[in-house]
Design a protein around this motif. Structure first.
Motif, PDB file in Angstrom:
ATOM      1  N   ALA A   1       7.632  69.375  43.794  1.00 29.11           N
ATOM      2  CA  ALA A   1       7.097  68.788  45.027  1.00 29.11           C
ATOM      3  C   ALA A   1       5.739  68.148  44.784  1.00 29.11           C
ATOM      4  CB  ALA A   1       6.995  69.866  46.114  1.00 29.11           C
ATOM      5  N   GLN A   2       4.924  68.783  43.943  1.00 30.08           N
ATOM      6  CA  GLN A   2       3.618  68.219  43.629  1.00 30.08           C
ATOM      7  C   GLN A   2       3.758  66.904  42.870  1.00 30.08           C
ATOM      8  OE1 GLN A   2       0.587  69.667  44.643  1.00 30.08           O
ATOM      9  NE2 GLN A   2      -0.073  67.600  44.089  1.00 30.08           N
TER      10      GLN A   2
ATOM     11  N   ASP B   1       2.321  63.474  44.237  1.00 28.91           N
ATOM     12  CA  ASP B   1       1.356  62.681  43.471  1.00 28.91           C
ATOM     13  C   ASP B   1       1.813  61.230  43.307  1.00 28.91           C
ATOM     14  OD1 ASP B   1      -0.225  64.904  43.206  1.00 28.91           O
ATOM     15  OD2 ASP B   1       0.508  65.434  41.214  1.00 28.91           O
ATOM     16  N   ARG B   2       3.128  61.028  43.224  1.00 25.43           N
ATOM     17  CA  ARG B   2       3.631  59.660  43.091  1.00 25.43           C
ATOM     18  C   ARG B   2       3.542  58.884  44.394  1.00 25.43           C
ATOM     19  NH1 ARG B   2       3.052  61.703  39.109  1.00 25.43           N
ATOM     20  NH2 ARG B   2       4.177  61.579  37.120  1.00 25.43           N
ATOM     21  N   LEU B   3       3.569  59.596  45.522  1.00 29.49           N
ATOM     22  CA  LEU B   3       3.568  58.922  46.824  1.00 29.49           C
ATOM     23  C   LEU B   3       2.191  58.888  47.471  1.00 29.49           C
ATOM     24  CD1 LEU B   3       6.865  60.367  48.384  1.00 29.49           C
ATOM     25  CD2 LEU B   3       6.531  58.141  47.306  1.00 29.49           C
ATOM     26  N   GLU B   4       1.401  59.920  47.231  1.00 19.74           N
ATOM     27  CA  GLU B   4       0.112  60.027  47.919  1.00 19.74           C
ATOM     28  C   GLU B   4      -1.041  59.806  46.940  1.00 19.74           C
ATOM     29  OE1 GLU B   4      -0.425  63.547  50.157  1.00 19.74           O
ATOM     30  OE2 GLU B   4       1.454  63.352  51.267  1.00 19.74           O
ATOM     31  N   ASN B   5      -1.911  58.881  47.292  1.00 22.03           N
ATOM     32  CA  ASN B   5      -3.111  58.655  46.480  1.00 22.03           C
ATOM     33  C   ASN B   5      -4.377  58.655  47.333  1.00 22.03           C
ATOM     34  OD1 ASN B   5      -2.714  56.329  47.884  1.00 22.03           O
ATOM     35  ND2 ASN B   5      -2.967  54.936  46.122  1.00 22.03           N
ATOM     36  N   GLY B   6      -4.269  59.149  48.567  1.00 22.14           N
ATOM     37  CA  GLY B   6      -5.425  59.197  49.456  1.00 22.14           C
ATOM     38  C   GLY B   6      -5.645  57.938  50.253  1.00 22.14           C
ATOM     39  N   SER B   7      -4.781  56.932  50.107  1.00 26.70           N
ATOM     40  CA  SER B   7      -4.948  55.655  50.805  1.00 26.70           C
ATOM     41  C   SER B   7      -4.052  55.621  52.040  1.00 26.70           C
ATOM     42  CB  SER B   7      -4.595  54.487  49.872  1.00 26.70           C
ATOM     43  OG  SER B   7      -4.534  53.282  50.596  1.00 26.70           O
TER      44      SER B   7
ATOM     45  N   GLN C   1      -3.631  53.062  53.847  1.00 27.57           N
ATOM     46  CA  GLN C   1      -2.897  51.794  53.796  1.00 27.57           C
ATOM     47  C   GLN C   1      -1.583  51.959  53.033  1.00 27.57           C
ATOM     48  OE1 GLN C   1      -6.255  49.406  52.249  1.00 27.57           O
ATOM     49  NE2 GLN C   1      -5.718  47.919  53.823  1.00 27.57           N
ATOM     50  N   ARG C   2      -1.640  52.711  51.943  1.00 23.96           N
ATOM     51  CA  ARG C   2      -0.418  52.906  51.170  1.00 23.96           C
ATOM     52  C   ARG C   2       0.615  53.696  51.968  1.00 23.96           C
ATOM     53  NH1 ARG C   2       0.062  55.474  45.065  1.00 23.96           N
ATOM     54  NH2 ARG C   2       2.314  55.202  44.840  1.00 23.96           N
ATOM     55  N   TYR C   3       0.159  54.721  52.677  1.00 24.67           N
ATOM     56  CA  TYR C   3       1.085  55.509  53.477  1.00 24.67           C
ATOM     57  C   TYR C   3       1.754  54.646  54.550  1.00 24.67           C
ATOM     58  CZ  TYR C   3      -1.724  59.277  51.427  1.00 24.67           C
ATOM     59  OH  TYR C   3      -2.394  60.101  50.574  1.00 24.67           O
ATOM     60  N   MET C   4       0.930  53.820  55.222  1.00 21.04           N
ATOM     61  CA  MET C   4       1.493  52.962  56.260  1.00 21.04           C
ATOM     62  C   MET C   4       2.435  51.925  55.661  1.00 21.04           C
ATOM     63  SD  MET C   4       0.669  53.959  59.190  1.00 21.04           S
ATOM     64  CE  MET C   4       1.350  52.536  60.026  1.00 21.04           C
ATOM     65  N   ALA C   5       2.109  51.443  54.459  1.00 24.93           N
ATOM     66  CA  ALA C   5       2.981  50.464  53.808  1.00 24.93           C
ATOM     67  C   ALA C   5       4.336  51.104  53.496  1.00 24.93           C
ATOM     68  CB  ALA C   5       2.326  49.947  52.530  1.00 24.93           C
ATOM     69  N   LEU C   6       4.330  52.342  52.981  1.00 17.56           N
ATOM     70  CA  LEU C   6       5.586  53.036  52.703  1.00 17.56           C
ATOM     71  C   LEU C   6       6.376  53.293  53.984  1.00 17.56           C
ATOM     72  CD1 LEU C   6       4.340  55.649  50.067  1.00 17.56           C
ATOM     73  CD2 LEU C   6       5.873  53.723  49.635  1.00 17.56           C
TER      74      LEU C   6
END
Length: 937
Positions: free
Chosen positions: A554-555, A559-565, A567-572
């Motif tokens: 799970a980690q 780590d592949r999906l979450e980088n603290g951004s 913007q990236r979360y919203m883009a996904l």
């Protein structure tokens, strides 16, 4: 009604020991027994009718449209289990008084045990399979708390987590199986399901349904390969172990097999899945029990083995095998509860459960030794004891299995082998603990007999083992007959329990098992060495390793999906929504329907333009957070006006209220953040975001175009026609919230209250670096409460409260209601907090907002329960018209009480969030505390 009392009394009983614990352990113990004792008395009062073949029922509609009702039934099977649950539960409560040390909370243990009792009574008395599932999951949660009672111990925490993980996963499988059963039969009523056995077995979904139901039963009753959680539940206090292993928790799985026997049994698939799982569990666990050095470990594996035996009997699918399974459930409960209590006494008086140290206790504890030896002999199936009779029936039924064909000899051989191991570990329990030399390095020496009343529960159970073994016809046969008839769904064939059936093959098998078990135990030294060398393993370490492997996986994904951004979360998120939407709309032949669009008027066009400008402005100037927040409020205001334009004043009022609360919340949050956001977007990210947002906007526009250009039938006609006649109100939106969809609203306010408590838990005691200047370096004003603002808000507060009450009272027939009124009250109160300070408000408004929110949910729930008193489904509302002098005619609706709950919950939850966030911000401006010399403290 008495059936409901039998189930609910332990719930009220759970509160009693928590209140009486302060008055001493004896008062706490005796008061804890009152509610279970009344439940047991009510059960006994129904004995004559149930033993005569009658099934008692209690029914109250809850959610009839979903097939979920409060339905209870008391038949022979339910009576047998309920008597075991309450009877042994009372003995465990008495035993726990002397077992638990003064350092442990006796009230907490009693409360948890009675909640556990409530859950088990709910399972065995439910007449609705969905209701049974509710109690099923409650057993998993309450057992988690009981196993982890000594939470300071790592073994207790890990054992509790393991039990919850395995039984919780099985519960999810059972939920799916129950839904499939309801789909096949067309009802979740247990009576309908049991009567539709032929229909279920002939259905194409029978195989998957059977597998899912069996997974639920096997995980709960620790059947192989899900057995490993049960031995590690031994980290619980011994009273918990005695209760869990004898009458509750692990018996829930075999109860499910018995309860659904008429619906699912009788097929080849049932025979091979159930019987071979039971056989593997019985033999493997009996073999493993022989090599356990911990007293409770040996008893845990013996429990697994006997549960396997019961499962195996149900798998045989013969009438007398089902009767033998019921009989062995009774026998196992009595001798296993007494053995666990005896093991607890030994641990209590010697300080250890290690059989390598426990030797020769007969000399020090002869009375306890005698009790334990009789119970252990019953477990081994020694003649004149209850275990012998049910094991004889088991041997007899293993000889006549039509599904085995030419391999019919395998089952009797393996059954005898399992019984042989049972004799061996029972003899080890007797010989190693009470004889075999002198004790070795006991923590408490010399050991002695326990307090008198600590032995009473063991004595009563051991006497039952003897009475049932010697006089089965008078003691247990009526209960067994009624329970077995309930399992089979019809009267069981004529059969009489007796000590002697002549010289026959089952008797020979018993003799082989007894002699072989003694012989096997005599060779224990070589067997122990072989086991340690070849088969020793720690299931807990294996389980923890797999848990850690899952965590690492799970980690890795995280780590592949979450980088603290963000913007990236919203883009996904937006990209995934685009893919799903495209796949759904792609098969459409034409995206434009035959229906003409509504003409666009100038006012709507201007509002749309303002909405677009506000949205673009928020995006373009988002670096200036305060200015972006102002433009965002413009967007919310235009949305509110749009609701008004399309004749939805309730939605407009709700939107404006939510906007006000949200703006205040964001203002308080922005206080802790920099006023300006640094520019972090590179050219590639800008191109990506523009492309995604443009595609998302085009997709939503296309979806709206596709829907609005096609004819559709609205569900609003039903509510418009029935709002006044069915709900007593002309405000359709409010009537939907508090009447037609009242259950949804109850769920929503419950979630709101829980979210508020969660936010409070995060904010409570939080220390943040607070800014002392604005974004341009100007220090905050020394006076945080401007006099003009303070005076004006004090004048406005009663006016705002009056407006909120007016909005609340008119809500059933005009725009308004509890939700909007609650938000208006919250805005008024939070404005007082901001303008006058936390300390000033707390001196005048001593409210605990957690209790306020909980009270709101309780009011709404009690309103729904009140309808049951008049024989109507949960949350059914009613209304009437009342004439008062001077006032005149006015309507009085029960939904108003529900709306009061909504109002109180919204005020409590909103204030719990805003007041604590405001208090966090307010502390910056409050002068630091100083001592007499003027120094900061």
């Amino acid at each position: 009604m008495t059936l409901l009392l039998i189930v609910l009394l332990p719930l009220f009983g759970a509160l009693v020991p928590l209140a009486t614990e302060r008055y001493g352990r004896n008062i706490c113990a005796w008061s804890a027994c009152i509610a279970p004792l009344i439940s047991l008395g009510l059960l006994i009062s129904h004995l004559p009718r149930v033993l005569a073949g009658e099934t008692l029922r209690y029914h109250r509609e809850w959610l009839p449209s979903l097939g979920l009702d409060l339905s209870l039934r008391l038949d022979g099977l339910g009576l047998m289990f309920a008597l075991l649950i309450t009877g042994i539960g009372l003995l465990v409560l008495l035993y726990a008084r002397y077992y638990l040390s003064s350092k442990d909370s006796l009230g907490k243990l009693y409360a948890l045990l009675q909640i556990f009792m409530l859950a088990m009574l709910g399972i065995v008395l439910s007449d609705n399979i969905l209701l049974m599932l509710v109690f099923w999951e409650l057993t998993s949660l309450s057992s988690f708390l009981l196993i982890g009672y000594w939470s300071h111990q790592s073994a207790a925490r890990k054992g509790a987590r393991m039990a919850l993980a395995i039984t919780g996963a099985g519960g999810l499988c059972l939920l799916a199986g129950a839904l499939l059963l309801g789909h096949i039969v067309g009802s979740f009523n247990l009576g309908d399901i049991l009567a539709a056995g032929d229909q279920i077995r002939a259905h194409s979904l029978y195989p998957i349904t059977l597998i899912l139901v069996l997974l639920g039963a096997f995980t709960k009753s620790a059947q192989f390969p899900f057995h490993f959680w049960l031995p590690h539940a031994m980290s619980a206090p011994t009273p918990v172990s005695a209760y869990l292993h004898s009458a509750t928790m692990v018996k829930a799985g075999v109860f499910l097999l018995a309860r659904l026997y008429p619906a699912l049994a009788g097929t080849e698939m049932w025979f091979f899945l159930v019987s071979f799982t039971g056989l593997a569990t019985m033999v493997y666990a009996a073999y493993t029990a022989l090599f356990k050095h911990d007293l409770k470990g040996l008893l845990a594996y013996s429990t697994i083995s006997h549960l396997g035996l019961i499962t195996l009997l149900f798998g045989f699918s013969t009438e007398l095998a089902a009767a033998a399974a019921v009989f062995h459930i009774i026998n196992h409960a009595t001798f296993k509860a007494s053995l666990f209590m005896a093991a607890g006494i030994i641990d209590h008086e010697t300080g250890t459960r290690d059989m390598r140290k426990l030797n020769g206790l007969w000399k020090y504890m002869p009375y306890t030794a005698l009790l334990a030896m009789v119970a252990s002999a019953a477990m081994a199936g020694v003649p004149l004891l209850n275990g012998f009779l049910s094991k004889e029936m088991f041997f007899a039924e293993s000889l006549h299995l039509e599904y085995m064909g030419a391999w019919g000899w395998v089952m009797p051989v393996l059954a005898t082998l399992g019984a042989l191991f049972s004799v061996a570990y029972s003899w080890r329990f007797i010989h190693d603990v009470f004889f075999n030399g002198e004790p070795v390095d006991l923590p408490k020496y010399p050991p002695h007999e326990p307090p008198r009343f600590m032995k009473v529960p063991v004595e009563m159970l051991v006497v039952l083992c003897l009475l049932v073994g010697i006089f089965p016809h008078f003691t247990v046969e009526p209960f067994m007959h009624a329970a077995a008839s309930a399992v089979l769904g019809h009267e069981m064939p004529e059969y009489h329990l007796a000590l002697w059936h002549g010289f026959n093959l089952p008797l020979l098998m018993s003799g082989i098992a007894l002699a072989g078990g003694l012989l096997l135990y005599s060779q224990r030294k070589g067997l122990f060495a072989f086991y340690e060398r070849k088969f020793r393993s720690d299931e807990k370490l294996v389980f923890e390793a797999r848990v850690q492997r899952s965590v690492r996986l799970a980690q890795w994904v995280t780590d592949r999906l979450e980088n603290g951004s963000l913007q990236r979360y919203m883009a996904l998120f937006v990209g995934s929504a685009l893919v799903v939407g495209t796949v759904g709309m792609w098969p459409l032949a034409e995206w434009t329907g035959s229906r003409a669009l509504t003409p666009v008027d100038p006012v709507s066009l201007i509002a749309a333009g303002l909405l677009i400008v506000g949205s673009f402005g928020t995006v373009l100037i988002h670096h200036n957070r305060f200015a972006a927040l102002l433009l965002l409020s413009v967007v919310g205001l235009v949305v509110s006006l749009t609701f008004i334009r399309f004749s939805a004043p309730d939605l407009a009022l709700t939107q404006i209220s939510v906007e006000a609360v949200t703006i205040v919340l964001l203002m308080l949050a922005l206080y802790f953040l920099p006023q300006l956001t640094p520019n972090e977007s590179g050219p590639k990210r800008v191109v990506r975001d523009v492309a995604l947002s443009g595609a998302a906007g085009a997709g939503v526009g296309l979806l709206c175009w596709t829907v609005l250009t096609r004819p559709f039938t609205s569900i609003s006609d039903y509510f418009l026609e029935n709002s006044v006649s069915g709900g007593g109100g002309s405000n359709v939106v409010n009537v939907i919230l508090v009447d037609f969809r009242g259950f949804d609203t109850l769920g929503e306010i419950t979630v709101l209250a829980l979210a508020a408590v969660g936010i409070y838990a995060m904010l409570h005691g939080l220390k943040l670096p607070l800014p002392n200047a604005d974004g341009e370096g100007r220090r905050w004003a020394q006076d945080p409460h401007p006099p003009i603002l303070s005076v004006m808000t004090r004048i406005l507060l009663p006016l705002a409260i009056m407006v909120s009450l007016y909005i609340f009272l008119r809500g059933h027939n005009m725009p308004g209601g509890g939700f909007i009124a609650g938000l208006i009250t919250s805005v008024a109160l939070i404005l007082q907090y901001i303008s006058t300070g936390t300390e000033w408000m707390q001196q005048r408004l001593r409210w605990n907002y957690r209790k306020v929110a909980a009270s709101g949910v309780m009011i709404a729930t009690l309103t729904g329960l009140a309808s049951w008193l008049f024989g109507y489904p949960f949350l059914t509302s009613t209304f009437t018209h009342v004439h008062w002098p001077v006032v005149g005619d006015f309507e009085l609706a029960s939904a108003m009480a529900f709306d009061v709950g909504v109002y109180v919950t919204v005020v409590g939850a909103t204030m719990l969030i805003l007041a604590h966030l405001g208090r966090l911000a307010q502390s910056t401006h409050e002068p630091p505390a100083t001592n007499e010399k003027g120094e900061k403290i």
